[in-house]
Scaffold this motif. Structure first.
Motif, PDB file in Angstrom:
ATOM      1  N   TRP A   8       0.909  -1.271   0.129  1.00  0.00           N
ATOM      2  CA  TRP A   8       0.256  -0.133   0.163  1.00  0.00           C
ATOM      3  C   TRP A   8       0.659   1.476  -0.174  1.00  0.00           C
ATOM      4  CZ3 TRP A   8      -0.264  -3.011   4.484  1.00  0.00           C
ATOM      5  CH2 TRP A   8       0.683  -2.099   5.952  1.00  0.00           C
ATOM      6  N   ALA A   9       2.405   1.052  -0.755  1.00  0.00           N
ATOM      7  CA  ALA A   9       2.893   2.574  -0.812  1.00  0.00           C
ATOM      8  C   ALA A   9       3.070   2.840   0.899  1.00  0.00           C
ATOM      9  CB  ALA A   9       2.818   3.506  -1.846  1.00  0.00           C
ATOM     10  N   ALA A  10       3.208   2.365   1.745  1.00  0.00           N
ATOM     11  CA  ALA A  10       3.351   2.537   3.213  1.00  0.00           C
ATOM     12  C   ALA A  10       4.246   3.642   3.450  1.00  0.00           C
ATOM     13  CB  ALA A  10       4.456   1.809   4.376  1.00  0.00           C
ATOM     14  N   GLY A  11       4.026   5.151   4.561  1.00  0.00           N
ATOM     15  CA  GLY A  11       4.713   6.410   4.386  1.00  0.00           C
ATOM     16  C   GLY A  11       5.539   6.148   5.176  1.00  0.00           C
ATOM     17  N   LEU A  61       4.110   0.762  11.463  1.00  0.00           N
ATOM     18  CA  LEU A  61       3.480   0.758   9.921  1.00  0.00           C
ATOM     19  C   LEU A  61       2.194   0.564  10.748  1.00  0.00           C
ATOM     20  CD1 LEU A  61       3.276  -3.002   7.576  1.00  0.00           C
ATOM     21  CD2 LEU A  61       4.285  -0.482   7.453  1.00  0.00           C
ATOM     22  N   ASP A  62       1.899   1.832   9.561  1.00  0.00           N
ATOM     23  CA  ASP A  62       0.514   2.605  10.868  1.00  0.00           C
ATOM     24  C   ASP A  62      -0.765   2.743   9.154  1.00  0.00           C
ATOM     25  OD1 ASP A  62      -1.606   4.747  10.277  1.00  0.00           O
ATOM     26  OD2 ASP A  62      -0.715   6.361   9.231  1.00  0.00           O
ATOM     27  N   TRP A  63      -1.460   1.218  10.070  1.00  0.00           N
ATOM     28  CA  TRP A  63      -2.383   0.716   9.484  1.00  0.00           C
ATOM     29  C   TRP A  63      -3.505   1.278   9.644  1.00  0.00           C
ATOM     30  CZ3 TRP A  63      -1.395  -3.978   8.079  1.00  0.00           C
ATOM     31  CH2 TRP A  63      -0.547  -4.392   8.477  1.00  0.00           C
ATOM     32  N   THR A  64      -3.619   2.497   9.375  1.00  0.00           N
ATOM     33  CA  THR A  64      -4.815   3.528   8.786  1.00  0.00           C
ATOM     34  C   THR A  64      -4.877   3.720   7.608  1.00  0.00           C
ATOM     35  OG1 THR A  64      -3.815   5.270  10.174  1.00  0.00           O
ATOM     36  CG2 THR A  64      -5.688   4.015  11.407  1.00  0.00           C
ATOM     37  N   GLU A  65      -3.640   3.414   6.921  1.00  0.00           N
ATOM     38  CA  GLU A  65      -2.983   4.119   5.713  1.00  0.00           C
ATOM     39  C   GLU A  65      -4.106   3.066   4.521  1.00  0.00           C
ATOM     40  OE1 GLU A  65       1.146   6.517   5.857  1.00  0.00           O
ATOM     41  OE2 GLU A  65       1.383   3.961   5.423  1.00  0.00           O
ATOM     42  N   PRO A  66      -4.000   1.577   4.601  1.00  0.00           N
ATOM     43  CA  PRO A  66      -4.827   1.530   3.980  1.00  0.00           C
ATOM     44  C   PRO A  66      -5.555   1.888   3.207  1.00  0.00           C
ATOM     45  CG  PRO A  66      -3.951  -0.549   4.791  1.00  0.00           C
ATOM     46  CD  PRO A  66      -3.476   1.330   6.039  1.00  0.00           C
ATOM     47  N   GLN A  67      -6.486   2.412   4.358  1.00  0.00           N
ATOM     48  CA  GLN A  67      -8.427   2.643   4.015  1.00  0.00           C
ATOM     49  C   GLN A  67      -7.978   4.393   3.444  1.00  0.00           C
ATOM     50  OE1 GLN A  67      -7.754   1.064   7.359  1.00  0.00           O
ATOM     51  NE2 GLN A  67      -7.491   0.190   6.177  1.00  0.00           N
ATOM     52  N   SER A  68      -6.788   5.273   3.301  1.00  0.00           N
ATOM     53  CA  SER A  68      -6.927   6.788   2.584  1.00  0.00           C
ATOM     54  C   SER A  68      -6.457   6.131   1.542  1.00  0.00           C
ATOM     55  CB  SER A  68      -6.225   6.983   3.881  1.00  0.00           C
ATOM     56  OG  SER A  68      -5.509   7.169   3.691  1.00  0.00           O
ATOM     57  N   GLU A  69      -6.579   7.296   0.568  1.00  0.00           N
ATOM     58  CA  GLU A  69      -5.737   7.605  -0.167  1.00  0.00           C
ATOM     59  C   GLU A  69      -4.086   8.143   0.284  1.00  0.00           C
ATOM     60  OE1 GLU A  69      -6.379   6.483  -3.300  1.00  0.00           O
ATOM     61  OE2 GLU A  69      -8.608   5.476  -3.171  1.00  0.00           O
ATOM     62  N   PRO A  70      -3.149   8.147  -1.405  1.00  0.00           N
ATOM     63  CA  PRO A  70      -2.785   7.457  -2.069  1.00  0.00           C
ATOM     64  C   PRO A  70      -3.120   5.777  -2.086  1.00  0.00           C
ATOM     65  CG  PRO A  70      -0.481   8.433  -1.980  1.00  0.00           C
ATOM     66  CD  PRO A  70      -1.273   8.543  -1.016  1.00  0.00           C
TER      67      PRO A  70
END
Length: 168
Positions: A8-11, A61-70
């Motif tokens: 998911w292109a983790a930040g 990992l920030d597990w909220t990222e997969p629910q938001s764009e990009p």
């Protein structure tokens, strides 16, 4: 192969971390990492200390990222590609003798043919015209919207994009 959030292109960065209890081992690892990175041009003070708990914390990992764009878009793309591996026998055939690659280094595109599956990748900053021939094609997955090749046999791929096609 995907590693720790790449799907998911983790930040968050992945930084090597340890929690050695032996102080000599901890210091040896710390020195070794600094030596390795400085040999690649890093300033020693920029090399994360593998024993520092903050190094580990930055790597979580920030597990909220997969629910938001990009991030959601990247995750959906990887899910689609994985599904295609299950749906298209040409993508899992161990016989690579029918795999062909064409590219244009100046235009920055690459095209791969494996059986009836085509993958066209445009690494350039501008749209590319990639010759695929005039056989009928079906778009299986595309990073950006594209149309099947026209009568001229050219697939027009947007900048920095990828397309997977079935071409029978």
């Amino acid at each position: 192969m995907l590693f720790m959030g790449e799907e998911w292109a983790a930040g968050t960065p992945w930084q090597f971390f340890t929690d050695h209890t032996d102080p000599d081992l901890a210091e040896a690892v710390r020195r070794g990492r600094r030596r390795e990175f400085t040999s690649h041009g890093w300033a020693e003070e920029d090399v994360p200390d593998p024993q520092d708990p903050a190094t580990r914390d930055r790597s979580c990992l920030d597990w909220t990222e997969p629910q938001s764009e990009p991030h959601a878009r990247v995750l959906a793309w990887y899910r689609r590609l994985i599904a295609l591996r299950h749906q298209e026998p040409d993508l899992t055939d161990p016989d690579l003798t029918d795999t062909k690659v064409a590219y244009d280094e100046d235009a920055r595109w690459l095209a791969l043919r494996r059986g009836d599956v085509r993958v066209a990748v445009n690494l350039g900053k501008e749209p590319a015209e990639i010759p695929l021939g005039t056989r009928p094609a079906e778009i299986l997955a595309a990073w950006e919207p594209v149309e099947v090749p026209g009568a001229d046999g050219l697939l027009r791929v947007p900048a920095e994009s990828c397309v997977v096609l079935a071409q029978g």
